[in-house]
Structure formats: structure tokens, C-alpha cells
Motif scaffolding. Structure first.
Motif, PDB file in Angstrom:
ATOM      1  N   GLU A 158     -13.331 -18.869  11.134  1.00  0.00           N
ATOM      2  CA  GLU A 158     -13.027 -19.693   9.951  1.00  0.00           C
ATOM      3  C   GLU A 158     -13.895 -19.290   8.763  1.00  0.00           C
ATOM      4  O   GLU A 158     -13.411 -19.160   7.645  1.00  0.00           O
ATOM      5  N   LEU A 159     -15.187 -19.098   9.014  1.00  0.00           N
ATOM      6  CA  LEU A 159     -16.099 -18.714   7.934  1.00  0.00           C
ATOM      7  C   LEU A 159     -15.750 -17.333   7.389  1.00  0.00           C
ATOM      8  O   LEU A 159     -15.755 -17.120   6.180  1.00  0.00           O
ATOM      9  N   LYS A 160     -15.450 -16.423   8.276  1.00  0.00           N
ATOM     10  CA  LYS A 160     -15.141 -15.052   7.855  1.00  0.00           C
ATOM     11  C   LYS A 160     -13.908 -15.030   6.941  1.00  0.00           C
ATOM     12  O   LYS A 160     -13.907 -14.368   5.909  1.00  0.00           O
ATOM     13  N   TYR A 161     -12.879 -15.768   7.309  1.00  0.00           N
ATOM     14  CA  TYR A 161     -11.652 -15.747   6.516  1.00  0.00           C
ATOM     15  C   TYR A 161     -11.738 -16.587   5.249  1.00  0.00           C
ATOM     16  O   TYR A 161     -10.905 -16.447   4.366  1.00  0.00           O
ATOM     17  N   SER A 162     -12.774 -17.422   5.161  1.00  0.00           N
ATOM     18  CA  SER A 162     -12.919 -18.217   3.940  1.00  0.00           C
ATOM     19  C   SER A 162     -13.800 -17.533   2.900  1.00  0.00           C
ATOM     20  O   SER A 162     -13.874 -17.992   1.756  1.00  0.00           O
ATOM     21  N   LEU A 163     -14.480 -16.445   3.269  1.00  0.00           N
ATOM     22  CA  LEU A 163     -15.362 -15.759   2.316  1.00  0.00           C
ATOM     23  C   LEU A 163     -14.570 -15.291   1.103  1.00  0.00           C
ATOM     24  O   LEU A 163     -13.501 -14.702   1.231  1.00  0.00           O
ATOM     25  N   GLY A 164     -15.100 -15.557  -0.060  1.00  0.00           N
ATOM     26  CA  GLY A 164     -14.442 -15.165  -1.293  1.00  0.00           C
ATOM     27  C   GLY A 164     -13.266 -16.058  -1.655  1.00  0.00           C
ATOM     28  O   GLY A 164     -12.584 -15.831  -2.641  1.00  0.00           O
ATOM     29  N   ASP A 165     -13.026 -17.072  -0.867  1.00  0.00           N
ATOM     30  CA  ASP A 165     -11.916 -17.996  -1.060  1.00  0.00           C
ATOM     31  C   ASP A 165     -12.456 -19.269  -1.719  1.00  0.00           C
ATOM     32  O   ASP A 165     -13.618 -19.623  -1.545  1.00  0.00           O
ATOM     33  N   GLU A 166     -11.614 -19.962  -2.425  1.00  0.00           N
ATOM     34  CA  GLU A 166     -12.046 -21.192  -3.087  1.00  0.00           C
ATOM     35  C   GLU A 166     -12.418 -22.288  -2.087  1.00  0.00           C
ATOM     36  O   GLU A 166     -13.167 -23.199  -2.412  1.00  0.00           O
ATOM     37  N   ARG A 167     -11.932 -22.199  -0.882  1.00  0.00           N
ATOM     38  CA  ARG A 167     -12.243 -23.231   0.115  1.00  0.00           C
ATOM     39  C   ARG A 167     -13.511 -22.934   0.908  1.00  0.00           C
ATOM     40  O   ARG A 167     -13.887 -23.690   1.800  1.00  0.00           O
ATOM     41  N   HIS A 168     -14.212 -21.852   0.588  1.00  0.00           N
ATOM     42  CA  HIS A 168     -15.381 -21.438   1.362  1.00  0.00           C
ATOM     43  C   HIS A 168     -16.447 -22.533   1.444  1.00  0.00           C
ATOM     44  O   HIS A 168     -16.980 -22.802   2.522  1.00  0.00           O
ATOM     45  N   ASP A 169     -16.776 -23.157   0.335  1.00  0.00           N
ATOM     46  CA  ASP A 169     -17.811 -24.194   0.345  1.00  0.00           C
ATOM     47  C   ASP A 169     -17.446 -25.345   1.279  1.00  0.00           C
ATOM     48  O   ASP A 169     -18.300 -25.858   2.000  1.00  0.00           O
ATOM     49  N   ALA A 170     -16.186 -25.736   1.285  1.00  0.00           N
ATOM     50  CA  ALA A 170     -15.738 -26.805   2.179  1.00  0.00           C
ATOM     51  C   ALA A 170     -15.830 -26.369   3.641  1.00  0.00           C
ATOM     52  O   ALA A 170     -16.237 -27.150   4.508  1.00  0.00           O
ATOM     53  N   VAL A 171     -15.485 -25.127   3.915  1.00  0.00           N
ATOM     54  CA  VAL A 171     -15.567 -24.605   5.288  1.00  0.00           C
ATOM     55  C   VAL A 171     -17.014 -24.573   5.737  1.00  0.00           C
ATOM     56  O   VAL A 171     -17.333 -24.948   6.875  1.00  0.00           O
ATOM     57  N   VAL A 172     -17.916 -24.140   4.866  1.00  0.00           N
ATOM     58  CA  VAL A 172     -19.342 -24.119   5.209  1.00  0.00           C
ATOM     59  C   VAL A 172     -19.814 -25.529   5.542  1.00  0.00           C
ATOM     60  O   VAL A 172     -20.478 -25.745   6.560  1.00  0.00           O
ATOM     61  N   ARG A 173     -19.468 -26.492   4.710  1.00  0.00           N
ATOM     62  CA  ARG A 173     -19.868 -27.882   4.972  1.00  0.00           C
ATOM     63  C   ARG A 173     -19.333 -28.359   6.317  1.00  0.00           C
ATOM     64  O   ARG A 173     -20.017 -29.068   7.052  1.00  0.00           O
ATOM     65  N   ASP A 174     -18.104 -27.969   6.642  1.00  0.00           N
ATOM     66  CA  ASP A 174     -17.492 -28.393   7.902  1.00  0.00           C
ATOM     67  C   ASP A 174     -18.174 -27.785   9.126  1.00  0.00           C
ATOM     68  O   ASP A 174     -18.191 -28.384  10.188  1.00  0.00           O
ATOM     69  N   HIS A 175     -18.731 -26.589   8.998  1.00  0.00           N
ATOM     70  CA  HIS A 175     -19.204 -25.863  10.171  1.00  0.00           C
ATOM     71  C   HIS A 175     -20.718 -25.705  10.284  1.00  0.00           C
ATOM     72  O   HIS A 175     -21.209 -25.420  11.377  1.00  0.00           O
ATOM     73  N   ILE A 176     -21.465 -25.879   9.207  1.00  0.00           N
ATOM     74  CA  ILE A 176     -22.892 -25.551   9.243  1.00  0.00           C
ATOM     75  C   ILE A 176     -23.666 -26.415  10.247  1.00  0.00           C
ATOM     76  O   ILE A 176     -24.524 -25.905  10.975  1.00  0.00           O
ATOM     77  N   ASP A 177     -23.368 -27.698  10.321  1.00  0.00           N
ATOM     78  CA  ASP A 177     -24.078 -28.553  11.281  1.00  0.00           C
ATOM     79  C   ASP A 177     -23.753 -28.146  12.715  1.00  0.00           C
ATOM     80  O   ASP A 177     -24.633 -28.150  13.576  1.00  0.00           O
ATOM     81  N   HIS A 178     -22.498 -27.798  12.958  1.00  0.00           N
ATOM     82  CA  HIS A 178     -22.113 -27.363  14.306  1.00  0.00           C
ATOM     83  C   HIS A 178     -22.825 -26.062  14.679  1.00  0.00           C
ATOM     84  O   HIS A 178     -23.287 -25.904  15.810  1.00  0.00           O
ATOM     85  N   LEU A 179     -22.920 -25.129  13.739  1.00  0.00           N
ATOM     86  CA  LEU A 179     -23.636 -23.882  14.006  1.00  0.00           C
ATOM     87  C   LEU A 179     -25.089 -24.160  14.369  1.00  0.00           C
ATOM     88  O   LEU A 179     -25.631 -23.598  15.319  1.00  0.00           O
ATOM     89  N   ARG A 180     -25.709 -25.041  13.608  1.00  0.00           N
ATOM     90  CA  ARG A 180     -27.127 -25.368  13.831  1.00  0.00           C
ATOM     91  C   ARG A 180     -27.323 -26.051  15.186  1.00  0.00           C
ATOM     92  O   ARG A 180     -28.172 -25.643  15.976  1.00  0.00           O
TER      93      ARG A 180
END
Length: 105
Positions: A46-68
Motif C-alpha cells: 500500500e505504501l509503495k503504490y501510494s508514493l508520489g500520489d495525493e493519498r500518500h499522507d493518508a496511507v502513511v497515517r493509516d499504516h504507521i502505527d501498525h508498522l511500529r
């Protein structure tokens, strides 16, 4: 601002570490660890395909806690494992996730 190429390279390292850990965990750990690796693979994609996309910030917010939290879980799990190669693979993945989370913040 995040450097997209640096994040892309780190995601590639995370995916390699996931695959290495998955191979070890198929044989040597409980199903919860394997399920966590599958979820991490989904997050990475999900993060890889959102790079450079307008939805990237939202994807990061959705996944960063799970990654941690998953990285922390894998580290705790690795401390209890007897199989040295599996432990090493999980520690490597934890370290790659730690770097990725720092890049994404």
C-alpha cells in the motif's frame, strides 16, 4: 518533506526482510508471527503504490502505527525464539521497519 526515492529503497529492504522472515517462520514459529508478516507485506505494498500520489499522507497515517507495533511485536517474539536464523530474520525486519517508520514521520 519525505524523499520518495529513499522511502522506496527502504520499502524494498523491508519487503526483502519480510520474505526472509516468512521463509524462516513457516518452519519455526507460531501462526501469529506469520500473520503479522502477511499484514506487513500488505502495508508495504500500500505504501509503495501510494508514493508520489495525493493519498500518500493518508496511507502513511493509516499504516504507521501498525508498522511500529508490529515491529515491536516481532522484536519481543525474536527474544523468545530458539532458532538462531529465525531470530536473526525477525531482528533484521524489525530494524528495517524502524528505519522506515523514521523516514515516514
Amino acid at each position: 518533506m519525505m524523499e520518495i526515492s529513499r522511502i522506496r529503497e527502504q520499502l524494498a529492504r523491508v519487503e526483502q526482510s519480510i520474505e526472509a522472515a516468512r521463509e524462516m517462520c513457516e518452519r519455526n514459529t507460531q501462526k501469529q508471527v506469520y500473520a503479522s508478516l502477511t499484514a506487513l507485506n500488505h502495508d508495504s505494498t500500500e505504501l509503495k503504490y501510494s508514493l508520489g500520489d495525493e493519498r500518500h499522507d493518508a496511507v502513511v497515517r493509516d499504516h504507521i502505527d501498525h508498522l511500529r507495533t508490529t515491529g515491536e511485536f516481532l522484536m519481543r517474539t525474536s527474544e523468545r525464539l530458539q532458532h538462531k536464523d529465525t531470530r536473526k530474520a525477525l531482528v533484521q525486519l524489525h530494524d528495517e521497519l524502524f528505519v522506515l517508520v523514521n523516514y515516514l514521520q
